[in-house]
Enzyme design. Structure first.
Site, PDB file in Angstrom:
ATOM      1  N   GLY A 223       0.810  -1.208   0.000  1.00 46.83           N
ATOM      2  CA  GLY A 223       0.000   0.000   0.000  1.00 46.83           C
ATOM      3  C   GLY A 223       0.844   1.259   0.000  1.00 46.83           C
ATOM      4  O   GLY A 223       1.791   1.398  -0.775  1.00 46.83           O
ATOM      5  N   ALA A 224       0.504   2.178   0.895  1.00 48.72           N
ATOM      6  CA  ALA A 224       1.209   3.456   0.971  1.00 48.72           C
ATOM      7  C   ALA A 224       2.679   3.286   1.361  1.00 48.72           C
ATOM      8  O   ALA A 224       3.489   4.195   1.149  1.00 48.72           O
ATOM      9  CB  ALA A 224       0.507   4.380   1.957  1.00 48.72           C
ATOM     10  N   GLY A 226       4.632   1.222  -0.035  1.00 49.88           N
ATOM     11  CA  GLY A 226       5.387   0.816  -1.207  1.00 49.88           C
ATOM     12  C   GLY A 226       5.318  -0.676  -1.460  1.00 49.88           C
ATOM     13  O   GLY A 226       4.362  -1.358  -1.094  1.00 49.88           O
ATOM     14  N   GLY A 252      -3.487  -0.767  -7.984  1.00 56.36           N
ATOM     15  CA  GLY A 252      -2.788  -2.040  -8.128  1.00 56.36           C
ATOM     16  C   GLY A 252      -2.631  -2.461  -9.576  1.00 56.36           C
ATOM     17  O   GLY A 252      -1.598  -3.008  -9.966  1.00 56.36           O
ATOM     18  N   ASP A 253      -3.659  -2.175 -10.384  1.00 54.74           N
ATOM     19  CA  ASP A 253      -3.581  -2.503 -11.812  1.00 54.74           C
ATOM     20  C   ASP A 253      -2.530  -1.637 -12.502  1.00 54.74           C
ATOM     21  O   ASP A 253      -1.808  -2.108 -13.397  1.00 54.74           O
ATOM     22  CB  ASP A 253      -4.941  -2.296 -12.474  1.00 54.74           C
ATOM     23  CG  ASP A 253      -6.033  -3.102 -11.793  1.00 54.74           C
ATOM     24  OD1 ASP A 253      -5.729  -4.176 -11.245  1.00 54.74           O
ATOM     25  OD2 ASP A 253      -7.202  -2.653 -11.805  1.00 54.74           O
TER      26      ASP A 253
END
Length: 329
Positions: A223-224, A226, A252-253
């Site tokens: 996530g945030a 990395g 995510g894509d």
């Protein structure tokens, strides 16, 4: 074409944005967007924005396909979807100011044996045209979780390299077919491992188990915080710049698209991670997927931090390299 994405369960995404959702009350939506989507379609759109020649396949409902057809024509994406009787599902994504996203996923298509045969025939036709395939997203009704493994093996038998991004039972089954790269987030990795994953060392332990099973590249999204790329020869971490989060839909894509872009061009892990992280960071700052001008990435590329984690490096040297590590096994 350069890369083919496979979306087995596409959707019409109704993405809404509001300050905060209050259950049981009337909520005023500040912004809304209805668009053709699906994980592999999102990946293809970002790859196209990066300048790649992209083909798409999967199953698509014949009764409400127009939004998809229009998107593919507008974006010059090579449409190789197999049409299936019925309507493609509609998903509602509620994005709040805090960055929290609530998904309401409606039932989708029911796929039959003839549709399965038609898809595999389409992949046979596409295989000579591209070396890299991205298999991403969920499965529709009538398709068993192990079908992802079947497709991965089918493509590997034709000498193709497969990037795999799925979840749940389909993820677990697909991993058994040893794709070239898998990109679980932390929650998905915990589900696969059957235990909490608290530290980078825990992530490394899972990654090494997957590599021992024949998967050269394991990228864990945090996530945030990395992501960490456990490669055959080294481990890398990329930390994104802090962004004002508008929506995490498609982030995510976008990350997968950046990874596919760099890997397929033979870039170094550092180059690939920097781009993938920047593309994902840009994605969370907007509702739309992709970008109008690749130069939008320039300031973000400079702010991504990439470093080797030598203390999490493989215990023994590996014979694979970035240029050949996806060879069919």
């Amino acid at each position: 074409m350069d890369i083919v994405t496979i979306t087995l369960n596409p959707a019409l995404d109704l993405t809404t944005r509001l300050e905060a959702m209050h259950l049981g009350e009337v909520n005023l939506v500040g912004e809304a967007n209805l668009r053709a989507a699906g994980k592999g379609i999102n990946v293809a759109m970002v790859l196209k924005d990066l300048g790649r020649d992209v083909g798409l396949t999967g199953w698509l409902g014949a009764e409400n396909q127009q939004s998809f057809v229009t998107l593919f024509e507008e974006r010059a994406l090579a449409d190789r979807f197999v049409r299936v009787a019925g309507s493609t599902r509609i998903n509602v994504k509620i994005s709040e100011q805090s960055g929290r996203v609530t998904d309401l996923n409606l039932p989708g298509l029911t796929v039959r044996d003839a549709d399965v045969s038609a898809l595999e025939a389409a992949l046979d036709e596409l295989a000579p045209q591209a070396d890299w395939f991205v298999l991403a997203g969920s499965l529709p009704k009538g398709v068993a979780p192990d079908y992802c493994a079947r497709l991965i093996r089918l493509l590997k038998a034709r000498g193709k390299r497969v990037i795999f991004d799925c979840s749940g039972a389909a993820l677990g089954e697909g991993l058994k077919a040893a794709p070239t790269l898998v990109k679980p987030n932390l929650e998905e990795l915990e589900q696969w491992a059957g235990r909490p994953i608290r530290t980078l060392s825990d992530q490394a332990e899972c990654a090494r188990a997957l590599q021992a099973a024949g998967i050269p590249h394991v990228v864990v999204s945090n996530g945030a915080d990395g992501l960490v790329w456990f490669g055959p020869d080294a481990t890398w971490q990329a930390i994104p710049p802090r962004m004002e989060v508008v929506s995490t839909v498609g982030a995510g894509d976008s990350l997968v698209a950046g990874l596919a872009h760099g890997l397929s061009l033979g870039w170094t892990p550092e180059q690939t991670l920097r781009l993938a992280t920047a593309v994902s960071a840009l994605a969370v700052s907007q509702v739309a997927v992709g970008f109008d001008d690749v130069r939008e990435l320039d300031p973000l590329l400079e702010r991504v931090r990439v470093q080797r984690l030598d203390d999490l490096a493989p215990a023994q040297p590996h014979t694979h390299s970035m240029s050949n590590s996806g060879d069919a096994q």
